[in-house]
Write a protein that holds these residues in place. Structure first.
Motif, PDB file in Angstrom:
ATOM      1  N   ARG A 193       0.937  -1.150  -0.048  1.00  0.00           N
ATOM      2  CA  ARG A 193      -0.202  -0.034  -0.062  1.00  0.00           C
ATOM      3  C   ARG A 193       0.832   1.206  -0.073  1.00  0.00           C
ATOM      4  NH1 ARG A 193      -4.775   1.084   4.776  1.00  0.00           N
ATOM      5  NH2 ARG A 193      -6.292   2.034   3.166  1.00  0.00           N
ATOM      6  N   ASN A 194       1.177   1.694  -1.095  1.00  0.00           N
ATOM      7  CA  ASN A 194       2.121   2.845  -1.172  1.00  0.00           C
ATOM      8  C   ASN A 194       1.790   3.945  -1.641  1.00  0.00           C
ATOM      9  OD1 ASN A 194       2.728   2.636  -4.189  1.00  0.00           O
ATOM     10  ND2 ASN A 194       3.908   1.046  -3.960  1.00  0.00           N
ATOM     11  N   ARG A 195       2.439   5.139  -1.586  1.00  0.00           N
ATOM     12  CA  ARG A 195       1.982   6.561  -2.013  1.00  0.00           C
ATOM     13  C   ARG A 195       2.563   6.749  -3.368  1.00  0.00           C
ATOM     14  NH1 ARG A 195       4.598   8.666   3.803  1.00  0.00           N
ATOM     15  NH2 ARG A 195       5.756   6.754   3.284  1.00  0.00           N
ATOM     16  N   PRO A 196       1.848   7.759  -3.990  1.00  0.00           N
ATOM     17  CA  PRO A 196       2.407   8.278  -5.135  1.00  0.00           C
ATOM     18  C   PRO A 196       3.733   8.950  -5.046  1.00  0.00           C
ATOM     19  CG  PRO A 196       0.146   9.101  -4.925  1.00  0.00           C
ATOM     20  CD  PRO A 196       0.563   8.499  -3.720  1.00  0.00           C
ATOM     21  N   GLY A 197       4.785   8.864  -6.321  1.00  0.00           N
ATOM     22  CA  GLY A 197       5.991   9.181  -6.191  1.00  0.00           C
ATOM     23  C   GLY A 197       6.069  10.835  -6.116  1.00  0.00           C
ATOM     24  N   LEU A 198       7.369  11.386  -5.570  1.00  0.00           N
ATOM     25  CA  LEU A 198       7.591  12.800  -5.491  1.00  0.00           C
ATOM     26  C   LEU A 198       8.774  13.167  -6.537  1.00  0.00           C
ATOM     27  CD1 LEU A 198       7.403  13.217  -1.467  1.00  0.00           C
ATOM     28  CD2 LEU A 198       5.577  13.787  -3.425  1.00  0.00           C
ATOM     29  N   ALA A 199       8.797  14.102  -7.202  1.00  0.00           N
ATOM     30  CA  ALA A 199       9.561  14.345  -8.276  1.00  0.00           C
ATOM     31  C   ALA A 199      10.828  15.072  -7.228  1.00  0.00           C
ATOM     32  CB  ALA A 199       9.313  15.365  -9.236  1.00  0.00           C
ATOM     33  N   ASN A 200      12.016  15.208  -8.025  1.00  0.00           N
ATOM     34  CA  ASN A 200      12.962  16.119  -7.444  1.00  0.00           C
ATOM     35  C   ASN A 200      14.137  16.434  -8.474  1.00  0.00           C
ATOM     36  OD1 ASN A 200      15.816  16.853  -5.965  1.00  0.00           O
ATOM     37  ND2 ASN A 200      14.367  16.463  -4.245  1.00  0.00           N
ATOM     38  N   HIS A 201      13.994  17.605  -8.803  1.00  0.00           N
ATOM     39  CA  HIS A 201      14.549  18.016 -10.065  1.00  0.00           C
ATOM     40  C   HIS A 201      16.153  18.218  -9.850  1.00  0.00           C
ATOM     41  CE1 HIS A 201      11.010  20.269 -12.282  1.00  0.00           C
ATOM     42  NE2 HIS A 201      10.763  18.950 -12.016  1.00  0.00           N
ATOM     43  N   ALA A 202      16.608  18.526  -8.541  1.00  0.00           N
ATOM     44  CA  ALA A 202      17.963  18.500  -8.194  1.00  0.00           C
ATOM     45  C   ALA A 202      18.403  17.404  -8.138  1.00  0.00           C
ATOM     46  CB  ALA A 202      18.147  19.286  -6.763  1.00  0.00           C
ATOM     47  N   MET A 203      17.888  16.176  -7.881  1.00  0.00           N
ATOM     48  CA  MET A 203      18.343  14.866  -8.052  1.00  0.00           C
ATOM     49  C   MET A 203      18.442  14.483  -9.660  1.00  0.00           C
ATOM     50  SD  MET A 203      19.683  13.444  -5.265  1.00  0.00           S
ATOM     51  CE  MET A 203      19.659  11.795  -5.727  1.00  0.00           C
ATOM     52  N   ALA A 204      17.223  14.857 -10.264  1.00  0.00           N
ATOM     53  CA  ALA A 204      17.387  14.453 -11.602  1.00  0.00           C
ATOM     54  C   ALA A 204      18.261  15.165 -12.412  1.00  0.00           C
ATOM     55  CB  ALA A 204      15.953  14.856 -12.169  1.00  0.00           C
ATOM     56  N   GLU A 205      18.570  16.402 -12.041  1.00  0.00           N
ATOM     57  CA  GLU A 205      19.579  17.156 -13.046  1.00  0.00           C
ATOM     58  C   GLU A 205      21.188  16.304 -12.869  1.00  0.00           C
ATOM     59  OE1 GLU A 205      19.038  20.967 -11.573  1.00  0.00           O
ATOM     60  OE2 GLU A 205      17.626  21.567 -12.995  1.00  0.00           O
ATOM     61  N   VAL A 206      21.250  16.083 -11.605  1.00  0.00           N
ATOM     62  CA  VAL A 206      22.736  15.500 -11.761  1.00  0.00           C
ATOM     63  C   VAL A 206      22.695  13.981 -12.088  1.00  0.00           C
ATOM     64  CG1 VAL A 206      22.371  14.603  -9.297  1.00  0.00           C
ATOM     65  CG2 VAL A 206      24.910  15.417  -9.843  1.00  0.00           C
ATOM     66  N   THR A 207      21.682  13.442 -11.804  1.00  0.00           N
ATOM     67  CA  THR A 207      21.681  11.964 -12.670  1.00  0.00           C
ATOM     68  C   THR A 207      21.927  12.216 -14.055  1.00  0.00           C
ATOM     69  OG1 THR A 207      20.192  11.183 -10.710  1.00  0.00           O
ATOM     70  CG2 THR A 207      20.522   9.695 -12.492  1.00  0.00           C
ATOM     71  N   TRP A 208      20.841  13.188 -14.590  1.00  0.00           N
ATOM     72  CA  TRP A 208      20.880  13.082 -16.229  1.00  0.00           C
ATOM     73  C   TRP A 208      22.245  13.590 -16.590  1.00  0.00           C
ATOM     74  CZ3 TRP A 208      19.642  12.024 -20.561  1.00  0.00           C
ATOM     75  CH2 TRP A 208      19.810  12.899 -21.849  1.00  0.00           C
ATOM     76  N   ALA A 209      22.959  14.233 -15.732  1.00  0.00           N
ATOM     77  CA  ALA A 209      24.358  14.829 -16.496  1.00  0.00           C
ATOM     78  C   ALA A 209      25.122  13.365 -16.554  1.00  0.00           C
ATOM     79  CB  ALA A 209      24.986  15.467 -15.356  1.00  0.00           C
ATOM     80  N   ASN A 210      25.056  12.433 -15.541  1.00  0.00           N
ATOM     81  CA  ASN A 210      25.779  11.134 -15.785  1.00  0.00           C
ATOM     82  C   ASN A 210      25.291  10.309 -16.993  1.00  0.00           C
ATOM     83  OD1 ASN A 210      28.001  10.799 -13.463  1.00  0.00           O
ATOM     84  ND2 ASN A 210      26.111  12.204 -12.863  1.00  0.00           N
TER      85      ASN A 210
END
Length: 531
Positions: free
Chosen positions: A325-342
């Protein structure tokens, strides 16, 4: 690429053949949800051999683990705490050999479990990534603590909820979530705004524990409960009443917009005998994927009502037992940006001539003319998160915030999380023909020539992102502030299960068993069926 990340990348390349062997081990074990005993033990042994402290059976889950390693460059507590994780559960009914020809793994039935997504590649990718990061941290004196968890039963979204409730995700600075992927437009990218939605899973147990009270016995019978007397409908009848009633009401549960699904699995049915006594026990599991908690609760209300009606009709009692029974996900642009760079730095997986040859062999097996490029073009390309987001949103209502389901979403409530995808090899569709059969994807996930590039690429991204985060406190501070804001904007939804929730490991999940006949899949098969 700086020297620290280059050190990690070189570690991955030096260990490429060894990593491939690790993957084949987990892929061949192919143990299903809550029964991944050998797979979990393999990870525990491997992590300890690299200096990790490992708790086996974390959260009361026999096939879970929690591992930590702190860099010698700093004392305990110095630097950030960053988590990555392994999944290793396989799917019943998907047993396929690592060959471009349809057929189960040696000695097994096609109905045995096999890796589909494949979680074998997911786990080995992240393991290789954190070990590469560990190597670079030692070589370049980077402080920080790597946290690595073993997450069983993802296919029923089981362990991450429990780990969260039991405090294993507390005090983390960041979480990296990876999955091999092929569904467009999310190939070789990072999720941006539209993360996965809510997922509920519940088992209904029907018991016919007082069959003698169903009706009056034949007054002329010398034995009141004789076999010729009317008998209670029993638990099988309750199960199939629930099944058919839910099929009838499914279209009325939620509006037909925004994408949602309801799936069922029969765990037990009767006593597996044709005796004329009423079945005393049956169990059916329902799992539903919806955009938000409100929709999940609406489906739950209908299912609970259907279960009560089915129980009354069949002279049974019914109980419900949560699986997830889980909750919908939360975005995080700061995390997405550093991961996308990699991701952008690593590029898409490169399939060499051996991989292309495998693809052409599969095309021939399927009766299609081999092509120069047998694989889906998008799997060989990267796409920026915001561009993928724009394509994804074209299919969704403007007000919808989440779409489909995956259990990483529960992690997003505990720490800033990046969810990224590296493409797995996928045959290109053939115009005018039906989609390819599932065994093709399963085989591609086990053949080293086709799946190893995904693993190496993902490991490089995990290592690079982890090292960037350890060396950038300002990025982690930005991600933490955004995480607080996102939680507040989403209503700061509390966990949907109590902290004393116990993982449903004791239910009758499919598994491999050892009997006088030897080791076999849980449903015995004849030699002819195995062949």
């Amino acid at each position: 690429m700086d020297a620290v990340k280059q050190s990690a990348r070189e570690w991955v390349e030096r260990h490429r053949e060894e990593i491939s062997g690790w993957h084949r081990t987990i892929w061949e074990l192919a143990e299903p949800a809550w029964r991944e005993y050998e797979s979990a033990a393999w990870y525990v042994h491997k992590l300890r051999s690299f200096g990790f402290e490992v708790e086996e059976g974390s959260g009361g889950m026999p096939t879970a683990f929690h591992a930590t390693w702190t860099s010698p460059a700093g004392a305990e507590g110095d630097g950030a705490r960053i988590l990555a994780y392994a999944e290793y559960d396989a799917v019943p009914g998907n047993c396929q050999a690592a060959t471009p020809v349809r057929g189960p793994r040696e000695g097994l039935s096609p109905h045995a479990a096999g890796h589909t997504d494949p979680h074998s590649a997911l786990g080995i990718s992240t393991l290789a990534g954190v070990l590469a990061a560990q190597h670079a941290m030692i070589e370049h004196s980077v402080p920080g603590t790597i946290v690595y968890t073993g997450e069983p039963a993802e296919k029923v979204q089981g362990s991450k909820i429990v780990h969260g409730l039991k405090g294993y995700y507390d005090n983390l600075d960041a979480i990296l979530s990876f999955h091999p992927f092929y569904m467009l437009p999310l190939c070789n990218t990072v999720r941006w705004d539209t993360h996965c939605g809510a997922y509920y899973s519940r088992v209904y147990t029907f018991e016919c524990d007082e069959p003698q009270t169903w009706g009056l016995a034949d007054p002329g019978s010398p034995i009141p409960a004789s076999h010729s007397a009317a008998r209670a409908p029993g638990a099988d009848a309750a199960l199939f009443t629930m099944y058919s009633l839910t099929k009838t009401t499914q279209d009325s549960m939620l509006p037909a917009a925004g994408g949602w699904s309801l799936s069922e699995a029969i765990l037990t049915a009767g006593q597996a005998t044709a005796d004329n006594l009423p079945a005393s026990l049956s169990q059916i599991q329902y799992s539903w994927r919806v955009p938000d908690v409100e929709s999940a609760e609406a489906v739950l209300a209908v299912l609970d009502a259907n279960a009560e009606a089915a129980a009354r009709t069949a002279h049974c009692t019914v109980t419900g037992r949560w699986v997830a029974r889980n909750r919908p996900g939360l975005a995080n642009h700061a995390m997405a940006e550093v991961t996308w760079a990699n991701v952008a730095e690593a590029g898409a997986p490169v399939l060499d001539d051996d991989a292309l040859d495998v693809g052409r062999q599969l095309q021939q097996q399927l009766g299609h003319e081999p092509t120069e490029q047998p694989f889906l073009a998008e799997t060989t390309q990267t796409i920026a998160p915001w561009d993928a987001e724009a394509l994804l949103r074209r299919h969704l209502p403007p007000e919808q915030r989440n779409w489909t389901s995956d259990d990483y979403v529960e992690m997003t409530w505990y720490a800033p999380t990046a969810r990224f995808y590296i493409a797995r090899p996928t045959l290109a569709p053939v115009e005018g023909s039906a989609g390819h059969p599932p065994w093709v994807m399963n085989a591609l996930g086990g053949i080293p020539a086709t799946i190893d590039p995904t693993i190496v690429t993902a490991a490089t991204v995990i290592a690079g992102t982890t090292l960037d985060l350890f060396r950038s406190p300002e990025t982690l501070e930005k991600a933490a502030a955004e995480h607080r804001d996102r939680k507040a904007a989403a209503g700061d939804i509390p966990a949907l299960l109590p902290t004393d929730f116990v993982a449903p490991t004791q239910l009758r999940w499919p598994e491999y068993v050892t009997t006088a006949r030897g080791r076999e899949w849980w449903i015995p098969t004849t030699h002819e069926e195995t062949r």
